[in-house]
Write an enzyme that holds these catalytic residues in place. Structure first.
Site, PDB file in Angstrom:
ATOM      1  N   TYR A 144       9.664   8.273 -41.073  1.00 10.80           N
ATOM      2  CA  TYR A 144       9.637   7.374 -39.918  1.00 10.80           C
ATOM      3  C   TYR A 144      10.942   7.572 -39.166  1.00 10.80           C
ATOM      4  O   TYR A 144      12.021   7.589 -39.774  1.00 10.80           O
ATOM      5  CB  TYR A 144       9.510   5.919 -40.386  1.00 10.80           C
ATOM      6  CG  TYR A 144       9.627   4.887 -39.287  1.00 10.80           C
ATOM      7  CD1 TYR A 144       8.576   4.674 -38.401  1.00 10.80           C
ATOM      8  CD2 TYR A 144      10.791   4.118 -39.147  1.00 10.80           C
ATOM      9  CE1 TYR A 144       8.681   3.713 -37.391  1.00 10.80           C
ATOM     10  CE2 TYR A 144      10.900   3.165 -38.144  1.00 10.80           C
ATOM     11  CZ  TYR A 144       9.839   2.967 -37.273  1.00 10.80           C
ATOM     12  OH  TYR A 144       9.941   2.016 -36.280  1.00 10.80           O
ATOM     13  N   ASP A 238      17.614  13.129 -39.539  1.00  5.61           N
ATOM     14  CA  ASP A 238      17.625  11.689 -39.267  1.00  5.61           C
ATOM     15  C   ASP A 238      18.343  11.032 -40.442  1.00  5.61           C
ATOM     16  O   ASP A 238      17.755  10.758 -41.482  1.00  5.61           O
ATOM     17  CB  ASP A 238      16.181  11.194 -39.140  1.00  5.61           C
ATOM     18  CG  ASP A 238      16.099   9.674 -38.957  1.00  5.61           C
ATOM     19  OD1 ASP A 238      17.124   8.990 -39.194  1.00  5.61           O
ATOM     20  OD2 ASP A 238      15.021   9.178 -38.599  1.00  5.61           O
ATOM     21  N   LYS A 266      22.391   2.248 -38.414  1.00  7.45           N
ATOM     22  CA  LYS A 266      22.622   1.324 -39.540  1.00  7.45           C
ATOM     23  C   LYS A 266      24.100   1.185 -39.938  1.00  7.45           C
ATOM     24  O   LYS A 266      24.829   0.451 -39.313  1.00  7.45           O
ATOM     25  CB  LYS A 266      21.740   1.716 -40.726  1.00  7.45           C
ATOM     26  CG  LYS A 266      20.230   1.628 -40.351  1.00  7.45           C
ATOM     27  CD  LYS A 266      19.346   1.658 -41.558  1.00  7.45           C
ATOM     28  CE  LYS A 266      17.881   1.836 -41.209  1.00  7.45           C
ATOM     29  NZ  LYS A 266      17.139   0.643 -40.941  1.00  7.45           N
TER      30      LYS A 266
END
Ligand code: HOZ
Length: 429
Positions: A144, A238, A266
């Site tokens: 994702y 990613d 994050k």
């Protein structure tokens, strides 16, 4: 233990918020019940509005790596707030955070800050296309990369939780250049290169964290990078979840691979909305104002978020908790496996550094298909028992658990008790 106030807020929230949440992963769609509403958090603990305390293994889906409200981060943002919240102009701290990030990732000469992991990845994809002059991107089933149109196919995270193959509202044209391969399966990548000559690159989570945790096996990443280089295509990592979490330099450092473009989020914001993408100079010089690839943002490099990021990364470097993360995660893995054996429950535990999760299956999980063989009903029962025993987990079989450096021996003892009790209840289903 009561969840009465959470239930009341949930009912009230339904009126003006979609499902009473602002991100579908927060809904308790696959575990039943309604979402817990949070009042506050400190260190390893999070407290709901009914004053129930939990050891937090969600940690805002990764950013709170030092635990909640670390005093140095709090001090830095309080100081930054006094100078203003947003200027639409450059600040010194953007340069400082850029240096910390580029020093940690050898493949990054320059970085551009954005506001979320989704933004980082959609910009990284645009950059790969701009640099190679090619349109197609390969992504892996179960990975994702945020909610941009082009990558909302065969995606993990909330789509896996809700069993959605993709998203309504994404035009066919938006995904016509997206090709799907299987994680840990280089041949599935090669097959696409044999069929197409306009592939810009491959995007992946070097440690997948959105189909549950899935680890690259047998030099998969090294072989993938070598193959892509031979084809003149880019590797886009990613590292929104793994950046500064797997180790200070991210998963690439541990796995011995250097991506062409790296996307972050994050941890680099320490709980504030920050994303980033970066690469070597020849690639980053494509980005406006140096080059013709346009990407912009009013709040990008926001001064409060930069202060939060700098304080978090500085403290993280000082603490160097990565050895501790491994030890604690290994302990929790053993606790899960011992309890599963004791109560005769099929379970596989997957972990990498401070990211981990149990799959309720007897299969070794190396890809999305195997992750999906998990018994999600068992996970739902396990989840609620863990909640009742004071441990806050992501409400999905397909989300990673995260550790913070604040975790203590006392916390681990509490987690151990909760695991034993919860696994017993699962075995009685
Ligand atoms: N990547 C995060 C969880 N898989 C995102 C959290 C969210 O979508 O709210």
């Amino acid at each position: 233990m009561t969840f009465q106030k959470s239930h009341e807020l949930y009912t009230k929230g339904l009126e003006h918020l979609v499902g009473a949440v602002n991100s579908p992963v927060r809904a308790f769609a696959s575990v039943g019940g309604n979402p817990l509403f949070i009042k506050k958090a400190k260190g390893t603990k999070i407290y709901d509005v009914d004053d129930n305390a939990y050891i937090d293994l969600v940690l805002s889906y990764g950013p709170m790596i030092l635990g909640h409200r670390h005093k140095k981060v709090q001090k830095a943002i309080t100081k930054a707030l006094k100078n203003g919240y947003s200027f639409g102009a450059s600040t010194k701290n953007e340069i400082k955070l850029a240096k910390i990030v580029c020093d940690a990732f050898p493949g990054m000469d320059k970085v551009r800050f954005v506001n979320s992991g989704t933004e980082a990845v959609l910009s990284g994809i645009r950059l790969a296309r701009a640099f190679t002059g090619k349109d197609k991107i390969i992504k892996f089933s179960g990975c994702y990369h945020g909610h941009q149109d082009a990558l909302l196919v065969a995606a993990g995270s909330g789509l896996a939780t809700l069993s959605l193959p993709g998203s309504k509202g994404v035009p066919e044209g938006a995904v016509k250049n997206t090709l799907i391969a299987n994680y840990n399966d280089l041949d599935s990548v090669k097959a696409h290169f044999e069929a197409h000559n306009d592939i810009a690159g491959v995007i992946l989570e070097p440690i997948a964290g959105n189909m549950g945790v899935v680890i690259p096996e047998n030099n998969f990443l090294i072989d993938l990078k070598e193959y892509l280089t031979s084809k003149g295509a880019l590797l886009i990592a990613d590292e929104v979840m793994t950046g500064f979490r797997s180790t200070f330099g991210g998963a690439q450092e541990l796995l011995g691979v250097e991506a062409d473009i790296t996307c972050l989020g994050k941890v680099i914001g320490g709980g504030f909305p920050v994303g980033a993408y970066g690469a070597r100079n020849e690639i980053m010089e494509m980005v406006a104002p140096l080059g013709g690839m346009y990407q912009a943002g009013t709040l990008s490099g926001n001064p409060i978020a930069m202060a939060g990021g700098i304080a978090t990364l500085t403290e993280l470097k000082k603490q160097n908790p990565y050895e501790k993360f491994n030890e604690v995660a290994q302990t929790i893995e053993s606790l899960l496996l011992e309890a599963a054996k004791k109560y005769n429950v099929d379970l596989t535990v997957s972990r990498f550094g401070s990211m981990m999760n149990p799959f309720f299956t007897d299969k070794n999980v190396t890809n999305f298909q195997e992750a999906q063989s998990s018994d999600t009903k068992k996970f739902a029962v396990f989840f609620w028992e863990m909640i009742r025993n004071g441990v806050f987990l992501p409400p999905s079989q397909f989300e990673a658990w995260f550790l913070s450096s604040a975790i203590s021996t006392k916390d681990i003892k509490k987690i151990a008790k909760a695991i034993d009790k919860s696994m017993r209840v699962v075995s009685e289903m």
